[in-house]
Motif scaffolding. Structure first.
Motif, PDB file in Angstrom:
ATOM      1  N   LEU A 174       0.835  -1.205   0.000  1.00 15.44           N
ATOM      2  CA  LEU A 174       0.000   0.000   0.000  1.00 15.44           C
ATOM      3  C   LEU A 174       0.871   1.257   0.000  1.00 15.44           C
ATOM      4  O   LEU A 174       0.626   2.207  -0.749  1.00 15.44           O
ATOM      5  CB  LEU A 174      -0.915  -0.019   1.220  1.00 15.44           C
ATOM      6  CG  LEU A 174      -1.717   1.256   1.503  1.00 15.44           C
ATOM      7  CD1 LEU A 174      -2.810   1.432   0.465  1.00 15.44           C
ATOM      8  CD2 LEU A 174      -2.315   1.209   2.913  1.00 15.44           C
ATOM      9  N   LYS A 177       2.711   1.859  -3.389  1.00 17.58           N
ATOM     10  CA  LYS A 177       1.799   2.414  -4.406  1.00 17.58           C
ATOM     11  C   LYS A 177       1.496   3.876  -4.101  1.00 17.58           C
ATOM     12  O   LYS A 177       1.461   4.716  -5.020  1.00 17.58           O
ATOM     13  CB  LYS A 177       0.497   1.592  -4.428  1.00 17.58           C
ATOM     14  CG  LYS A 177      -0.473   2.018  -5.535  1.00 17.58           C
ATOM     15  CD  LYS A 177       0.114   1.715  -6.903  1.00 17.58           C
ATOM     16  CE  LYS A 177      -0.926   1.815  -8.019  1.00 17.58           C
ATOM     17  NZ  LYS A 177      -1.459   3.183  -8.183  1.00 17.58           N
ATOM     18  N   TRP A 178       1.313   4.215  -2.830  1.00 22.40           N
ATOM     19  CA  TRP A 178       1.027   5.610  -2.463  1.00 22.40           C
ATOM     20  C   TRP A 178       2.207   6.505  -2.840  1.00 22.40           C
ATOM     21  O   TRP A 178       2.027   7.586  -3.402  1.00 22.40           O
ATOM     22  CB  TRP A 178       0.737   5.721  -0.967  1.00 22.40           C
ATOM     23  CG  TRP A 178       0.329   7.119  -0.566  1.00 22.40           C
ATOM     24  CD1 TRP A 178      -0.931   7.628  -0.509  1.00 22.40           C
ATOM     25  CD2 TRP A 178       1.223   8.188  -0.194  1.00 22.40           C
ATOM     26  NE1 TRP A 178      -0.896   8.949  -0.134  1.00 22.40           N
ATOM     27  CE2 TRP A 178       0.405   9.325   0.073  1.00 22.40           C
ATOM     28  CE3 TRP A 178       2.604   8.307  -0.064  1.00 22.40           C
ATOM     29  CZ2 TRP A 178       0.952  10.553   0.468  1.00 22.40           C
ATOM     30  CZ3 TRP A 178       3.145   9.530   0.313  1.00 22.40           C
ATOM     31  CH2 TRP A 178       2.332  10.632   0.579  1.00 22.40           C
ATOM     32  N   GLU A 322      -6.477   8.520   3.544  1.00 22.92           N
ATOM     33  CA  GLU A 322      -6.904   8.248   2.180  1.00 22.92           C
ATOM     34  C   GLU A 322      -8.235   7.496   2.137  1.00 22.92           C
ATOM     35  O   GLU A 322      -8.876   7.424   1.078  1.00 22.92           O
ATOM     36  CB  GLU A 322      -5.838   7.405   1.460  1.00 22.92           C
ATOM     37  CG  GLU A 322      -4.458   8.034   1.409  1.00 22.92           C
ATOM     38  CD  GLU A 322      -4.371   9.182   0.433  1.00 22.92           C
ATOM     39  OE1 GLU A 322      -4.850   9.035  -0.701  1.00 22.92           O
ATOM     40  OE2 GLU A 322      -3.832  10.244   0.825  1.00 22.92           O
ATOM     41  N   PHE A 404      -2.823  -4.355  -4.019  1.00 26.29           N
ATOM     42  CA  PHE A 404      -2.489  -2.963  -3.700  1.00 26.29           C
ATOM     43  C   PHE A 404      -1.493  -2.403  -4.711  1.00 26.29           C
ATOM     44  O   PHE A 404      -1.650  -1.277  -5.202  1.00 26.29           O
ATOM     45  CB  PHE A 404      -1.912  -2.860  -2.289  1.00 26.29           C
ATOM     46  CG  PHE A 404      -2.935  -2.906  -1.191  1.00 26.29           C
ATOM     47  CD1 PHE A 404      -3.941  -1.956  -1.122  1.00 26.29           C
ATOM     48  CD2 PHE A 404      -2.887  -3.894  -0.224  1.00 26.29           C
ATOM     49  CE1 PHE A 404      -4.892  -1.983  -0.102  1.00 26.29           C
ATOM     50  CE2 PHE A 404      -3.831  -3.942   0.789  1.00 26.29           C
ATOM     51  CZ  PHE A 404      -4.837  -2.985   0.854  1.00 26.29           C
ATOM     52  N   GLY A 407      -3.122  -1.533  -7.890  1.00 30.47           N
ATOM     53  CA  GLY A 407      -4.196  -0.548  -7.800  1.00 30.47           C
ATOM     54  C   GLY A 407      -5.577  -1.146  -7.889  1.00 30.47           C
ATOM     55  O   GLY A 407      -6.567  -0.414  -8.052  1.00 30.47           O
ATOM     56  N   SER A 410      -7.796  -0.492  -2.832  1.00 25.57           N
ATOM     57  CA  SER A 410      -7.255   0.678  -2.163  1.00 25.57           C
ATOM     58  C   SER A 410      -8.010   0.915  -0.862  1.00 25.57           C
ATOM     59  O   SER A 410      -8.997   0.233  -0.557  1.00 25.57           O
ATOM     60  CB  SER A 410      -7.346   1.918  -3.059  1.00 25.57           C
ATOM     61  OG  SER A 410      -8.678   2.380  -3.120  1.00 25.57           O
TER      62      SER A 410
END
Length: 447
Positions: A174, A177-178, A322, A404, A407, A410
């Motif tokens: 996670l 990816k962020w 988020e 994650f 995508g 999320s």
């Protein structure tokens, strides 16, 4: 130690003149390098020094620069007026002591718990000021070997390392990816210390006394340094004081800017807070791999390998904004049942507990220096084993992690945040039950 003392005496005689060595002892801690304190009585009287070394050149093989360049960087910082140690000599192969250098010893406190228990009033301002001075070290004095960090390339390397270590921790996925989705635009690079935090700074009654451990230095974004010491793990329990466990971010940023530092961008600061927490999560996994491969067989290394859970908890705290408000407001119920009272012959849990208690009651009180530190680490390792025996918890789920990264899932999806919260609480309860952020997360997430 006898061989080290003899070789060290020969080296000191060359760089400091004829004299005698005494009081050689290894200092506690040091996750990567050894530090040895000693006294030398010679032409300048009795002086105290510290040897910072790696036991062999092979130990330094995968590092971007060696001790010769590290020493040159510390000298450049000291000459620029930064409160870095004074280097008096650099080891060569023929010295037979490994790689490293000798510094004048700074007599001050380095233990974060002791500093934070009664911090000098000037310390936070001094940390902001000194960081600005580090970022202003003239480029022409910085050794050519100090690397330039490309943030996008560094993040790609973190992703690759994540896959090398199994690619199966959803919270780390996670965070990767962020970071990829929030990569900041490049800025003019400055010298970044790379490890500017409590644990690497020394303080006395007058305030900041010294800045240590320059081995991670590089050229890059100044916000990386600004953020690193504000990570939850480096605040050592002072959760309500986000700047080094000492005070407010506003005070820290103001001190930095007034000393000539760049204007602080809060969004860029937040990115680097997430990035370096992710970096340390993977660093902990790397420590475990180093132990597993035999590259470093110390108990400390394998225990740090289980501190990934702390960083996963912190990452979730940083990223949960988020998620939709309704998801953030959901509360969790406790998910771990109380252990049953055993009967019959002693269980493995009870045997390991007995050894842990024996170490604490019999061995630790008589240990000193680095040996005492090692006993404490061993007790910590046994504590993890005991809790794992009661209720084994796995944070590994390759399929979820991949979702994650791709995508496909999320924090915007219903129920995802709740599941990650539960997993993070349960894993951290096994690996680091005294971690201060765990208690805070329980209160926030369980209502």
């Amino acid at each position: 130690m006898t061989d080290l003392a003899a070789s060290l005496s020969a080296f000191m005689a060359r760089v400091a003149g004829v004299g005698s060595l005494s009081g050689l002892q290894r200092l506690s801690g040091g996750a990567n390098m050894e530090s040895w304190a000693f006294d030398w009585e010679g032409r300048d009287g009795l002086c105290s020094y510290v040897l910072r070394r790696a036991p062999s050149a092979e130990y330094m093989a995968d590092r971007p620069f060696g001790h010769v360049d590290e020493a040159a960087l510390v000298i450049a910082a000291h000459n620029a007026g930064v409160q870095a140690p004074e280097v008096i000599g650099v080891l060569a192969d023929e010295d037979g002591i490994g790689t490293g250098y000798i510094m004048r010893r700074i007599v001050a406190e380095v233990n974060p718990a002791r500093i934070l228990a009664a911090p000098p009033p000037s310390l936070l301002n001094a940390l902001g000021r000194e960081l600005a001075h580090i970022h202003a070290i003239p480029a022409e004095t910085i050794p050519d070997a100090i690397p330039l960090m490309d943030t996008a390339a560094a993040l790609a390397e973190l992703r690759a390392r994540f896959h090398d270590y199994g690619g199966n921790r959803p919270i780390i996925a996670l965070a990767i990816k962020w970071c990829e989705d929030h990569l900041p635009t490049p800025v003019k690079p400055v010298l970044v210390h790379g490890d500017y935090r409590m644990g690497n700074i020394m303080a006395d009654n007058d305030g900041l006394a010294g800045i240590l451990d320059w081995e991670l230095a590089h050229l890059g974004d100044p916000h990386e340094d600004i953020a690193f010491g504000c990570m939850t793990v480096w605040r050592f329990g002072e959760l309500d004081k986000p700047a080094f466990g000492l005070g407010s971010l506003d005070k820290y940023f103001t001190a930095y800017q007034q000393a000539g530092g760049v204007p602080v961008d809060r969004e860029r600061f937040h990115f680097w807070l997430v990035y370096r927490t992710l970096w340390w999560a993977l660093g902990c996994l790397q420590m475990g791999e180093a132990w597993r491969s035999g590259a470093d067989s110390t108990v400390e290394r394998v225990v740090i390998g289980r501190r990934t859970a702390e960083q996963e908890l912190d990452l979730l705290m940083l990223l949960e904004t988020e998620a939709p408000e309704a998801e953030r407001l959901r509360t969790l119920s406790p998910s771990r049942p109380a252990p049953e009272t055993p009967t019959g012959e002693p269980t493995t849990y009870e045997i390991v507990t007995a050894v842990q208690d024996w170490l604490g009651a019999t061995i630790k009180p008589d240990a000193s220096g680095h040996a005492k530190f090692e006993v404490a680490v061993a007790m910590n390792a046994l504590g993890i084993a005991v809790r794992d025996l009661v209720a084994p918890i796995s944070a590994e789920d390759a399929a979820r992690a991949n979702d994650f990264l791709k995508g496909r899932v999320s924090l915007a999806d219903a129920g995802v945040l709740a599941q990650l919260r539960r997993d993070a609480l349960d894993k951290c309860a096994v690996d680091s039950p005294k971690y201060a952020a765990l208690q805070r997360a329980r209160k926030l997430w369980r209502g």
